[in-house]
Design an enzyme around this catalytic site. Structure first.
Site, PDB file in Angstrom:
ATOM      1  N   ASP A   1     -39.333  -2.555  31.205  1.00 39.91           N
ATOM      2  CA  ASP A   1     -37.628  -1.962  31.538  1.00 39.91           C
ATOM      3  C   ASP A   1     -37.750  -2.053  29.860  1.00 39.91           C
ATOM      4  O   ASP A   1     -38.465  -1.742  29.212  1.00 39.91           O
ATOM      5  CB  ASP A   1     -37.326  -3.313  31.615  1.00 39.91           C
ATOM      6  CG  ASP A   1     -35.957  -2.020  31.566  1.00 39.91           C
ATOM      7  OD1 ASP A   1     -35.609  -0.638  32.168  1.00 39.91           O
ATOM      8  OD2 ASP A   1     -35.195  -2.827  31.764  1.00 39.91           O
TER       9      ASP A   1
ATOM     10  N   THR B   1     -34.697   0.014  28.564  1.00 39.66           N
ATOM     11  CA  THR B   1     -33.295  -0.599  27.907  1.00 39.66           C
ATOM     12  C   THR B   1     -33.243  -2.666  28.366  1.00 39.66           C
ATOM     13  O   THR B   1     -33.025  -3.086  29.289  1.00 39.66           O
ATOM     14  CB  THR B   1     -32.048   0.138  28.924  1.00 39.66           C
ATOM     15  OG1 THR B   1     -32.336   1.389  29.146  1.00 39.66           O
ATOM     16  CG2 THR B   1     -30.859   0.218  28.502  1.00 39.66           C
TER      17      THR B   1
END
Lengths: 371, 1227
Positions: free
Chosen positions: B427, B429
């Site tokens: 991922d 963020t």
């Protein structure tokens, strides 16, 4: 003043922080930093290990080979020659014929001086003493304990004869080897000492001193030897006289207790492999080179059914036991191989050395950018 | 008192009213009291509040929970049943049963003893774990809560709570059950709850009680409460609730807004009064708890294949032996009495050789059973447990002091899987980037403010060989969420700028247009902001620092303390009346607030994505517009997240007419959301641009270095993010994932051709067109990639693809092409992807390419991806537990992956491989000696070793050292593992557990077993001491066994890379244990009714021969291994061996000193982030301004009646719960 209070505050803060911290405690174990030696098989280490092994093994090999060579051994196979010519077509019938004369004379030539004690062995071949059915066909309790004379579990089919339990029961005892040898040199008998041919621990603990054979070899088929009843009785059974009388009918005649039946004890320490030797007795005089030993042999035991060989072996022993070149050869082989490899590696080491820890050997340096 | 109140006699009125109101639905409650127990209708439940007696006949479940698997009675049967579900245990159980029959050559002890020890170990582990669960349950069950009894609050444990009880919950307490919210100390019957335990979201949510119940706050008042609740039966849907409250003959509908779920906690509210509706296991959170399917490592699955191979080997061995037996049996061996086969033992009947074959088969299976390493699984489990509990969890290198978070292995199943990871799905963020939004720069009226230099800019500059010095003014504000420094607009200096009015508007917009809640004291230093996203709170914090301090919010107004507006240094409190809030959502991408100034002016403030704001600007003043656009691009390329701010003055009449439409839309029942959007569109136009903000999404510490290391280790990293394509590429550049030397393939849906088709609006046509485009692109890229490979000098490839294209590329027809292309790329960036797509991409690589995958993420939107991958890693320590709860490993920082994979993973893989292979070797060797013996016994299945020897072989004589190796073996130290990341490739290639390696081990097993059997077998024939006495079977076998034990243990030392004290102790101890055992056992064995080995060891030790064999056999057996290892190292060295040699003269790890060093030398940046992290935590949710984040729920959404969409994971969970739900309902 202010600085000291700040310091006090700071320390209070830090202790509080320490109390709440989840920081793992340091230990060599959890951080996997235990001191360890890191053996690396560098060429030098390999060569030195090989050299070390050969340095140890070659002398040991030589020593054991010498010990084995010093042992004098006479082996004579007699299963074929002890069948009369007339019966050679059906050896089994001959051997199974109880009325046939099994006596057989053979002569042994002593080719080298034999120092006493000279051990007399019989060697059987193709005889599966280690067969599962055979190995378990005995009852240890019965052999050890006179009270348990009627426990014959595991002994089938040789557990009962004529409805009564057999002591010692089972196939092993039933098939006790029954060839006998009488040795003479220059017509003078050589006494064969049959005492002390079994391991002491067997005599003392596995075969009871008050256990007597009962009903042995009384079945329909006789498998082998009867137990020796001519050994003088050495133990009297106190207060049991009456009882013994009632059982055996004769107050004057005793069967020998099992712990003295050394042939049986030897036989019942079953062999690991189908070719084995058993100690028959000891001749306690030296035999000289050139002596001729004549053996009067009772060829009773049936190995003809399963074409097993029978051999008579006279052997001296060294500190390493009987004649056995294997150990010496094995040691020498391993030692020699090690020496050879040490030499070979040394040559390679000098001719085409591999530099230790050369980064160019790393796979990612060998084919850069490779996938 | 309570009883009295609830009784029918004391309160006839209430009872009557209840009866009459419900007459048509269910039999009157009196019938129940008369003893005719009526089962409750299955579709709903009726709860009488504050009336235990009326509720009694229904027998609601209690509030005590139990998560234990067993109880005292069921432990043994159930625990054993669980154990025997393992094939190895079941196999040994059947072997044990078989060995009680006469067919078996070994006594049952041979197999029963190891089996029972294995079972004992497993059961103890189970019991211990269950005991911990039980204690946990007890702690929860015995938590105290205030219950209304006799008109006062009485503290009772949670477990005593019953449905219908009235309960008081104080601030920061957890809800003990699912509760109906009645009254609150807050003025308008609202309370704030935190649902972190439920869904991992830490933003506060508002719940509002029905107005009718607001008064029942004090004990006397509350005890008067006599409501009746009709509600749905317990279910597991967290976001729905249907029910009615019948109060004073009025039926009031209940919604999820009045329900407080167990596991949540009360915030910002002194206390509330509630009624219990669902208790214990019937609460929604408990009905949602389900066991995460446990993952098995790839190596373990390979291990199963190995075990299967062993079974086949076993079968072949048995078949060979059995055939031999059938051929051997013959009456000629008269001494075996085969002619008079007694009953029950037809195994050697020469007349039925087929039966002999079958029976001997079984015999030999019991004899050779030790081929199957029964204790293997238990040993591996134990090793892996210690690895995870002691090594991974306690590694100081993976302890993050800023957040006080150590690493956490949530499962110990996958340790070695960490050593074989080839693909990482990350991922962006919160994982690659810090979950820290900081107001960094802004552009106001065409002027850029803020001196900061982002890490991305610095990275780019560094790559170009420049060095950027950042100048910070000495009194720059340091605060979480605010990393801005420009004296031109700080401390009121903006008044001297060229356009102070625009500045003022900018700041007011920041202070007013948001949905942030203030919390705590109303002073700038102490206030905390509750925001739906850290961006929002960063903006409000920025406003505060610019002198527009938002300090209070009421449902109708926002209070701002404005400084320097009139003149420098002057402060005034201003309240702005909030008339409307137009919410964010993914289609609108903007948020507006209509407010009335104290002087009556009506202003609409709007902030949102540049695209949507620019569309809605009024004509004119193109200069600011163009400048701002320029700045937006500039910010974007620096990796900053941008928002545009705009405003619009409203005419009162125009507003009124609009507001009517708005109210209409708000109260409409159908398509409310859509209508609200349409109405908003009417007013959000003709805006005036004020400027734009830039928020830095900071990279996590050490991410670029970590990614470089991981790439060197042969791991390919795919970034899956919901961000825009430009942001994603920027981040990829910043963290070294992509560089300029790489050939980039970009497949984007943002092309003119696609846009053109999209504007036409024909969905079918759009789908067809995009699919064709994607196909074309994919084909082109694949061909190009292929051509690069063909030319040989291939540049590294990178693929960037956006969510929309990915949707079509994941179509079964194109998937193969995508996979092909993706696997050839060194880096892949997927942007604008949904959580589902993340999971799809992950499982595409996992299942399509059979590569070992790892997913790492921190948010709820990563859960599906984390669960889909072989290994799921959650980022812990920040907010949100959802990802951690779904993960297999939790670490605090992305950079700890380096330690987790390169150190722990690699070692675990190495160790587990060694353990497995060694087990394989030692058991095969042992069983093969038996096998060779079988040939010498007429294939009768006679055992070679004593029963106890055989049974203790696996349990005592060879058990411990291998565990020590599994714990301590390391080829190179941790620092070297990281220094030479390429070593990791050996794990990816699975170099240590290939069939070739197994074959080598098998070869040595065969060789060694032959040495053991035949070398020792020679002792059979001649005398072994000067007495001329001969060894028997048991002498030979004991000698052989001694050789096996010694050799097998020494062999272990030969495969070790590092030998610690524990190795010596365990290996020496094992050999010593054998001798001690055999000394004692051979003296007392007759007590067990067996005297085979009586005195054997003493007989052996009385001969020289024994010692000669003891020296010869192990050396001869290990000779071959030694030569193999020497030659292998010399001529075909593994990489790790070269590294060992390169560093052989170095000391061990410097250990602690180095660690301390690391901690004391914080860089300036680290020091700052540490300082920030020490600030009191602001509770926020990190999904950011990505409006389509799935977890987005506004505080106000529920208030204005906007339906909050169910969470993706909730849907997934419910689907998997379906079957269970049915069962529950059937009950």
């Amino acid at each position: 003043m202010s600085s000291s209070s700040a310091a006090a505050f700071g320390s209070a803060d830090s202790t509080a922080a320490r109390r709440n911290t989840k920081r793992p405690k340091y230990s060599k174990f959890t951080q996997q930093e235990l001191p360890a030696c890191k053996p690396i098989l560098t060429p030098r280490a390999v060569i030195s290990v090989f050299l070390l092994v050969s340095v140890v093994f070659v002398p040991v090999g030589v020593a054991s080979l010498l010990a084995s060579r010093k042992v004098v051994e006479i082996i004579h196979r007699y299963d074929a020659e002890c069948i009369p010519q007339s019966n050679s077509s059906d050896k089994v019938a001959y051997i199974q014929n109880p009325s046939a004369d099994k006596t057989c004379n053979i002569t042994l030539n002593v080719h080298k001086h034999m120092k006493s004690p000279i051990h007399v062995y019989y060697q059987l071949d193709n005889f599966y003493q280690n067969h599962r059915r055979y190995v378990k066909s005995r009852n240890d309790e019965q052999l050890r304990d006179s009270e348990k004379w009627d426990s014959t579990s595991g002994c089938k089919p040789e557990d009962m004869a004529n409805g009564k339990p057999i002591v010692p029961c089972g196939l092993i005892a039933w098939s006790l080897f029954n060839d006998t040898y009488i040795f003479s040199r220059n017509n003078k008998n050589l006494t064969v000492n049959k005492k002390g041919i079994s391991w002491k621990s067997d005599r003392d603990h596995k075969f009871g001193k008050d256990v007597f054979p009962k009903n042995f070899q009384n079945g329909s088929i006789i498998g082998g030897a009867r137990l020796n009843d001519s050994i003088p009785v050495s133990i009297y059974v106190n207060n049991n006289y009456q009882c013994m009388y009632e059982i055996y009918g004769s107050p004057l005649f005793f069967y020998e207790q099992l712990s003295q039946q050394e042939d049986l004890i030897v036989w019942m320490r079953t062999a690991a492999l189908p070719t084995f030797r058993k100690l028959y007795g000891k001749i306690e005089v030296d035999l000289n080179e050139g002596d001729t030993i004549s053996v009067i042999l009772k060829n009773n035991y049936n190995t003809y059914s399963f074409s097993g060989k029978k051999k008579l072996v006279l052997s001296t022993t060294g500190w390493l036991g009987g004649k056995n070149d294997f150990l010496g050869i094995a040691y020498l082989t391993v030692g020699g191989l090690c020496f050879f490899l040490a030499m070979a590696f040394t040559i390679i080491y000098f001719v085409k050395p591999r530099q230790l820890g050369d980064p160019s050997y790393l796979s990612w340096n060998r084919n850069p950018g490779g996938h | 008192m309570m009883k009295g109140l609830g009784g029918i006699d004391s309160q006839p009125g209430s009872s009557f009213s209840r009866t009459s109101s419900k007459m048509h639905q269910r039999p009157p409650s009196q019938t129940i009291r008369l003893g005719r127990v009526q089962p409750q209708a299955p579709s709903y439940r009726t709860i009488f509040c504050n009336d235990r007696e009326s509720n009694f006949p229904v027998r609601f479940k209690g509030n005590s929970i139990s998560t234990t698997k067993y109880n005292v009675l069921t432990f043994l049967p159930k625990g054993l049943f669980e154990q025997f579900r393992r094939v190895a245990n079941l196999y040994f159980l059947s072997i044990s049963i078989l060995s009680t029959t006469p067919i078996s050559p070994v006594s049952p002890i041979t197999n029963v003893l190891p089996l029972s020890l294995v079972l004992l170990a497993s059961l103890i582990k189970e019991a211990w774990e269950d005991w911990k669960r039980f204690q946990n349950d007890m702690a929860i069950n015995n938590k105290m809560v205030d219950v209304l009894q006799d008109q006062r609050w009485v503290s009772v444990p949670w477990k005593a709570l019953q449905v219908g009880d009235i309960v008081k919950v104080k601030q920061d307490e957890f809800f003990p059950a699912d509760l109906l919210f009645m009254a609150s100390t807050n003025a308008d019957g609202v309370c704030y709850i935190e649902t972190a335990n439920l869904d991992g979201e830490t933003n506060l949510k508002i719940r509002k009680a029905l107005e009718k119940t607001w008064d029942y706050l004090t004990p006397p008042k509350a005890s008067e409460f006599k409501g009746e609740i009709q509600c749905e039966q317990p279910n597991n849907s967290l976001y729905t609730f249907t029910g009615n409250l019948i109060l004073d003959n009025q039926t009031l509908p209940l919604s999820p807004n009045q329900v407080l779920l167990r596991g949540c906690s009360l915030r910002n509210t002194e206390y509330i009064v509630t009624v219990v509706i669902f208790t214990g296991h019937e609460t929604k959170v408990m009905m949602n708890s389900m066991n995460v399917p446990s993952k098995r490592s790839t190596l373990e699955r390979k291990l199963d294949k190995l075990i299967l191979t062993l079974f086949v080997t076993l079968f072949v061995m048995c078949f060979v032996g059995a055939t031999g037996s059938a051929l051997f049996v013959d009456k000629k061996y008269y001494y075996l009495h085969l002619d008079s086969i007694e009953e029950g033992s037809s195994q050697f009947n020469p007349n039925n050789r087929f039966l002999v074959l079958i029976l001997t088969m079984f015999t030999l299976i019991t004899l050779y059973s030790s081929v199957i390493p029964i204790s293997l699984y238990v040993s591996i489990e134990m090793i892996k447990f210690i690895q995870s509990a002691q090594f991974i969890n306690k590694d100081l290198h993976m302890y993050h002091s800023e957040t006080n978070t150590p690493a956490l292995a949530r499962t110990s199943n996958l340790n070695e899987e960490l050593g074989q990871v080839e693909y990482i799905f990350s991922d962006k963020t919160g994982t690659l980037t810090r979950n820290l939004m900081e107001f960094f720069k802004c552009s106001i009226g065409g002027e850029v403010y803020g001196h900061g230099v982002t890490e991305i800019e610095r990275g780019i500059a560094e790559r170009n060989g420049m060095k950027i010095e950042e100048k910070r003014s000495p009194n720059a504000v340091q605060e979480k969420g605010f990393n801005f420094d420009d004296t031109r607009i700080m401390r009121g200096a903006w008044r001297n700028e060229s356009n102070p009015d625009i500045c003022k508007g900018f700041f007011r917009c920041l202070a007013i247009c948001h949905t942030v809640l203030p919390e705590g004291e109303e002073s700038p230093e102490k206030i905390k902001y509750q925001a739906a996203s850290p961006d929002e709170s960063a903006l409000v914090i920025a406003a505060k620092n610019f002198g527009f301090f938002f300090y209070r919010r009421t449902p109708t107004a926002i209070y701002v303390r404005e400084s320097h507006v009139e003149k420098i240094g002057h402060t005034q409190d201003v309240s702005y009346e909030i008339l409307n809030v137009l919410e964010f959502n993914s289609t609108r991408k903007r948020q507006s607030v209509v407010c009335r100034y104290p002087d009556g002016r009506l202003v609409l403030y709007c902030k949102g994505a540049d695209t949507v704001i620019f569309e809605r600007l009024a004509d004119g003043n193109n200069e600011i517009r163009n400048l701002t656009r320029e700045h937006l691009e500039q910010f974007g390329s620096a990796g900053l997240r941008t928002l545009c701010l705009a405003y619009k003055e409203l005419h009162p009449d125009a507003y009124e007419s609009w507001n009517e439409k708005f109210i209409q839309a708000k109260s409409s029942l159908r398509d409310r959301e859509k209508k609200l959007d349409e109405v908003a569109e009417l007013i959000e136009n003709g805006l005036t641009l004020i400027g734009c903000t830039a928020i830095e999404d900071k990279l996590q510490e050490g991410v670029p270095a970590c990614i470089r290391t991981l790439q060197k280790a042969g791991i390919k990293i795919w970034v899956l993010t919901g961000d825009k394509i430009e942001t994603a590429i920027n981040i990829a550049y910043a963290c070294n994932l992509i560089n300029n030397e790489m050939k980039k393939f970009i497949i984007s849906s943002e092309t003119d051709a696609i846009r053109e088709v999209e504007e036409k609006g024909d969905q079918v046509e759009i789908a067809r067109f995009i699919k064709d485009e994607v196909k074309k692109e994919l084909k082109k890229c694949t061909e190009e990639a292929q051509s690069y490979f063909n030319t040989g000098s291939a540049p590294k490839l990178a693929l960037v693809i956006d969510g929309k294209c990915l949707m079509y590329a994941l179509d079964p027809s194109l998937r193969v092409m995508l996979l092909d292309l993706g696997l050839n790329c060194h880096a892949v960036v997927c942007c604008r992807v949904s959580p589902l797509q993340k999971a799809q991409v992950t499982s595409m690589v996992k299942k399509g390419a059979h590569k070992i995958t790892l997913s790492i993420g921190d948010g709820a939107n990563d859960v599906s991806m984390i669960q889909a991958a072989h290994v799921g890693v959650g980022i812990s320590g920040l907010e949100g537990m959802q990802a951690v709860m779904a993960s297999d490993f939790a670490i605090a920082q992305f950079r700890y992956l380096e330690d987790l994979l390169l150190v722990h993973g690699r070692w675990s893989y190495l160790r587990v491989c060694k353990v497995v292979l060694y087990f394989f070797y030692k058991n095969l060797t042992f069983a093969l000696t038996q096998f060779w013996f079988t040939f010498q016994t007429g294939f009768s299945g006679q055992r070679f070793y004593d029963d106890w020897f055989q049974s203790l072989y696996n349990v005592i004589f060879t058990a411990v050292p291998v565990v020590i190796v599994g714990l301590f073996d390391k080829d190179v130290s941790a620092s070297l593992s990281k220094k030479y990341p390429e070593l990791y490739k050996e794990g990816i290639k699975n170099a240590f557990f290939k069939w070739r390696v197994v074959a080598v081990y098998a070869f040595f097993s065969i060789y060694q077993s032959l040495i053991f059997f035949y070398f020792v077998g020679t002792t059979n024939l001649t005398a072994k001491n000067s007495d001329g006495k001969i060894f028997g079977l048991w002498d030979v076998s004991t000698m052989a066994f001694t050789c096996v034990v010694i050799t097998v243990n020494l062999r272990l030392l030969l495969i070790c890379n590092s030998i610690t004290r524990w190795h010596y102790i365990s290996v020496g101890g094992s050999i010593l244990a054998w001798f001690i055992f055999v000394f004692i056992y051979s003296l007392i064995c007759h007590l067990f009714g067996r005297q085979n080995v009586y005195f054997v060891i003493f007989v052996l030790m009385s001969t020289f021969y024994f010692y000669f064999i003891l020296l010869l056999v192990p050396v001869a057996a290990l000779f071959c291994d030694f030569v193999y290892q020497g030659v292998q190292r010399w001529f075909f060295p593994y990489d790790f061996q070269i590294v060992q040699e390169m560093h052989k003269n170095e000391l061990n790890d410097t250990g602690r000193a180095k660690l301390l060093e690391v901690e004391n030398q914080l860089t300036e940046d680290q020091a700052r982030s540490y300082a920030v992290s020490r600030l009191p935590p602001a509770i926020s949710k990190h999904t950011g301004f990505a409006f389509d984040s799935p977890g987005y729920e506004s505080f106000f959404a529920s208030q204005i009646g906007v339906y909050a969409p169910p969470k993706a994971w909730d849907v997934a969970r419910r689907a998997s719960m379906k079957s269970r739900l049915k069962i529950v309902l059937q009950k």
